[in-house]
Write an enzyme that holds these catalytic residues in place. Structure first.
Site, mmCIF file in Angstrom:
data_model
loop_
_atom_site.group_PDB
_atom_site.id
_atom_site.type_symbol
_atom_site.label_atom_id
_atom_site.label_comp_id
_atom_site.label_asym_id
_atom_site.label_seq_id
_atom_site.Cartn_x
_atom_site.Cartn_y
_atom_site.Cartn_z
ATOM 1 N N HIS A 93 0.818 -1.220 0.000
ATOM 2 C CA HIS A 93 0.000 0.000 0.000
ATOM 3 C C HIS A 93 0.846 1.262 0.000
ATOM 4 O O HIS A 93 0.377 2.339 0.360
ATOM 5 C CB HIS A 93 -0.966 0.016 1.192
ATOM 6 C CG HIS A 93 -1.630 -1.302 1.453
ATOM 7 N ND1 HIS A 93 -1.130 -2.213 2.359
ATOM 8 C CD2 HIS A 93 -2.705 -1.870 0.876
ATOM 9 C CE1 HIS A 93 -1.893 -3.302 2.348
ATOM 10 N NE2 HIS A 93 -2.851 -3.123 1.454
HETATM 11 FE FE1 FES Z 1 0.231 -1.790 3.809
HETATM 12 FE FE2 FES Z 1 2.880 -2.070 3.926
HETATM 13 S S1 FES Z 1 1.766 -0.365 3.266
HETATM 14 S S2 FES Z 1 1.347 -3.533 4.432
#
Ligand code: FES
Length: 128
Positions: A93
């Protein structure tokens, strides 16, 4: 789990090695002078999880950064030497970590934590 001994001798400057302790992934990063300087030259108060680099390494061993290897968002494994600060980039993410393993962007709430470890000598650490 038993403590894990790691010989640092084969880990080249600029390299990150993965080890496991108590089933947890740990990164051992041999930081370059440039990476150390980048980690130190930060306005700590501006960080999401404010910690000086000096609180995240052992005195006299600033070239060695030892952190847990799972993103503090949802646990993916971030990629080393990537992202805006060339620390780590989490492909899941988009969390960004600097060369001290501190979160600098994305959804991760806190820095990559530091496992318990000690230097047995200049070239050997004991995790746990
Ligand atoms: Fe979501 Fe690393 S940014 S698990």
């Amino acid at each position: 789990g038993a403590p894990v001994e790691v010989d640092l001798t084969p880990i080249a400057e600029g390299q990150i090695v993965k080890v496991f302790w108590r089933g947890k992934l740990i990164f051992i990063r041999h930081r370059t002078a440039e990476e150390i300087k980048a980690a130190e030259d930060v306005n700590v108060a501006s960080l999401r999880d404010p910690q000086p680099d000096s609180a995240r390494v052992k005195e006299g061993h600033a070239q060695w950064l030892i952190v847990y290897g799972n993103c503090t968002h949802l646990g993916c494994v971030p990629l080393g030497q990537q992202g805006e600060y060339h620390g780590w980039f989490c492909p899941c993410h988009g969390s960004i970590f600097d060369t001290s393993g501190r979160v600098r962007g994305g959804p991760a709430p806190i820095n990559l934590p530091i496992p318990p470890y000690t230097f047995a000598s200049d070239t050997k650490i004991v995790i746990g």
